[in-house]
Design a protein around this motif. Sequence first.
Motif, PDB file in Angstrom:
ATOM      1  N   SER A 276      46.788  46.580  38.681  1.00 40.20           N
ATOM      2  CA  SER A 276      47.818  46.746  39.328  1.00 40.20           C
ATOM      3  C   SER A 276      49.108  46.155  38.578  1.00 40.20           C
ATOM      4  CB  SER A 276      47.761  46.240  40.721  1.00 40.20           C
ATOM      5  OG  SER A 276      47.458  44.831  40.568  1.00 40.20           O
ATOM      6  N   THR A 277      48.791  45.567  37.359  1.00 40.93           N
ATOM      7  CA  THR A 277      49.761  45.051  36.387  1.00 40.93           C
ATOM      8  C   THR A 277      49.923  45.472  35.050  1.00 40.93           C
ATOM      9  OG1 THR A 277      48.848  43.117  35.436  1.00 40.93           O
ATOM     10  CG2 THR A 277      49.697  42.680  37.997  1.00 40.93           C
TER      11      THR A 277
ATOM     12  N   THR B  32      44.308  42.167  39.447  1.00 38.19           N
ATOM     13  CA  THR B  32      45.658  41.932  38.307  1.00 38.19           C
ATOM     14  C   THR B  32      45.491  43.081  37.434  1.00 38.19           C
ATOM     15  OG1 THR B  32      45.820  39.590  39.000  1.00 38.19           O
ATOM     16  CG2 THR B  32      46.759  40.503  36.860  1.00 38.19           C
TER      17      THR B  32
ATOM     18  N   CYS C 134      49.603  48.857  42.134  1.00 33.95           N
ATOM     19  CA  CYS C 134      50.486  48.059  42.545  1.00 33.95           C
ATOM     20  C   CYS C 134      51.293  48.273  43.771  1.00 33.95           C
ATOM     21  CB  CYS C 134      51.242  47.655  41.392  1.00 33.95           C
ATOM     22  SG  CYS C 134      52.291  48.902  40.932  1.00 33.95           S
TER      23      CYS C 134
ATOM     24  N   HIS D 105      50.249  37.484  37.288  1.00 30.67           N
ATOM     25  CA  HIS D 105      51.338  38.508  36.531  1.00 30.67           C
ATOM     26  C   HIS D 105      51.984  37.255  35.720  1.00 30.67           C
ATOM     27  CE1 HIS D 105      53.845  41.160  34.989  1.00 30.67           C
ATOM     28  NE2 HIS D 105      54.741  40.727  35.877  1.00 30.67           N
TER      29      HIS D 105
ATOM     30  N   THR E  21      50.794  38.246  41.892  1.00 35.99           N
ATOM     31  CA  THR E  21      52.186  38.082  41.222  1.00 35.99           C
ATOM     32  C   THR E  21      52.160  36.853  40.442  1.00 35.99           C
ATOM     33  OG1 THR E  21      52.987  37.089  43.224  1.00 35.99           O
ATOM     34  CG2 THR E  21      53.329  39.523  43.027  1.00 35.99           C
TER      35      THR E  21
ATOM     36  N   ARG F 258      51.217  46.448  47.348  1.00 36.63           N
ATOM     37  CA  ARG F 258      52.671  45.795  47.820  1.00 36.63           C
ATOM     38  C   ARG F 258      52.662  46.233  49.217  1.00 36.63           C
ATOM     39  NH1 ARG F 258      55.535  48.201  44.270  1.00 36.63           N
ATOM     40  NH2 ARG F 258      55.612  46.354  42.689  1.00 36.63           N
TER      41      ARG F 258
ATOM     42  N   LEU G 260      56.074  42.825  40.441  1.00 38.79           N
ATOM     43  CA  LEU G 260      55.294  43.567  39.606  1.00 38.79           C
ATOM     44  C   LEU G 260      55.760  44.845  39.257  1.00 38.79           C
ATOM     45  CD1 LEU G 260      52.076  43.696  41.866  1.00 38.79           C
ATOM     46  CD2 LEU G 260      52.731  41.952  39.968  1.00 38.79           C
TER      47      LEU G 260
ATOM     48  N   HIS H 151      48.325  39.817  47.174  1.00 35.58           N
ATOM     49  CA  HIS H 151      49.385  40.388  46.594  1.00 35.58           C
ATOM     50  C   HIS H 151      50.156  39.285  46.242  1.00 35.58           C
ATOM     51  CE1 HIS H 151      53.724  41.584  46.255  1.00 35.58           C
ATOM     52  NE2 HIS H 151      53.474  42.300  45.935  1.00 35.58           N
TER      53      HIS H 151
ATOM     54  N   THR I  34      53.499  50.582  36.281  1.00 34.33           N
ATOM     55  CA  THR I  34      52.621  50.328  34.898  1.00 34.33           C
ATOM     56  C   THR I  34      52.625  51.989  34.221  1.00 34.33           C
ATOM     57  OG1 THR I  34      50.845  50.892  36.428  1.00 34.33           O
ATOM     58  CG2 THR I  34      50.968  48.477  35.924  1.00 34.33           C
TER      59      THR I  34
END
Length: 502
Positions: free
Chosen positions: A83-84, A80, A4, A40, A37, A8, A150, A33, A153
Amino acid sequence: MPLCNAIRTFARQRPDALAVCLSGSRLDYGTLHERITRLHGALSALPGAAPRPGVALPESGRLFALSAGNHPAAASLLVTALSTPHAVALLDPGWPEALLVQTLTRLPPDAVFCLSSQGGLIEAAGRLGIPAIRVDTADLDAFLGPPQELPWTEPATTFMVGFTSGTTSRPKGFARSRHSWSASLGAGREAFALTEHSHTFAPGPLAHGITLYALAETLDLGAGFHGIESFELAAAHRAMAEARRIVAVPTMLGALCRGPAQEQITEITTAGAKLDPKLLARARDTFPKARLHEYYGASELGFVSLNTHGRESSSAPAHSVGHPFPHVALSIRKDRAEVPQGETGTIFVRGDLAIDGYLWGGRNSGFRREGPWATVGDIGRLNSDGSLSIMGREGGMVITSGHNVYPQEIETALAGIPGIEGAVVMGVTHASRGQEIIAILQGEAAIDEIRARLAIALPRYKLPRHFYRLTDWPLTGSGKIARATLMDWLKRKDARLVTLAN
């Protein structure tokens, strides 16, 4: 996995730079990106299910299933998960529908992303009360929520539930933590000589580890990832023209070697099967400016060893799969004890890239641990220079007239014979010998020449009793040779296998 942060950063610094291109459908870093988001936000709004044994999710995390192959929408969904706080259960759309439904029932996700053609999967999701979002319709845009920042994690949490058939036809499920891929990204960047200019073409299915990992490491660099929905040579060459790097299993790499030289390619990574000398030579001719990184690994273990081939030489003997990957230790073991160097045994790995175990399946086969050491049951030996040679897999050993024979050794000998383009060696049941060795070949080498050269290279008990020739290999969904299909063809005396005169 802190992907993420990378996405970003690149979205802010270079929003218009290409992130992903799947069969001409392009996403720049800014759009990627923004889409992540919104995914997410939508996933976080779903009601959470009960805890799933073996799958570690934070309170805000959701598990979604993806069965969309290389549809362009798959890219943002996979990123996703990378990165989430959410995780993906990566279903292979090439599986029979009954297997997809069975897996969905066994591990119910919070949502299913699929194709509108997958009616049985959509119906099963409805019965289970799971929302099914058809990515090739307006469903996906309707599902997206407002953008949501985000969060960080946790390294120990799950980002992917993967599946591997291993030594059986029934897939085994396993969970992979963010930390395991985070650690390998750093090691791989150095080992594969990756930079922000390593724009990567990976022609394989995103449902398989080698291609998905290529997507992750490319985006972590801020480079562009190129893929295709299904393998077709003209489409592959168009995608490859924008790349500087290729990641592919050997069968696909061989297909890419058809056509003119590709001087824009400077790095190649291949895995999934041993690279035979003839393919290495063809790759050197087709990609004259490229280094070729051949690694041995497994979905359950991560990277194990690496052999880098330059224009004229290799970092380890060409018959080997190289030296241990950075931060990985190897042990060849038998009966829970290490054997001396040069002796054959089961390959065990110690490092921080392996899974903890299977979620289901795999009892008494495939992945297992002995203390800090882990294995998938491959058989090999450490050579005098510390490089690793693969002999086969537990259960794949052929016992013929009381002798233990590993097919890989015979396949290696066959690969060195002029005129043989590929070889698979297997054992088939025999009334008096227990098993007898057969070889299936691709290429035009004469049978007399094959027998003569093998007689020099191997003892008599390792010589195949029967030889067959075919034109095209049957392949699995990941592009590997489908040995189970070959065995079925043998049993049915399929006309695609032509017996060579004995």
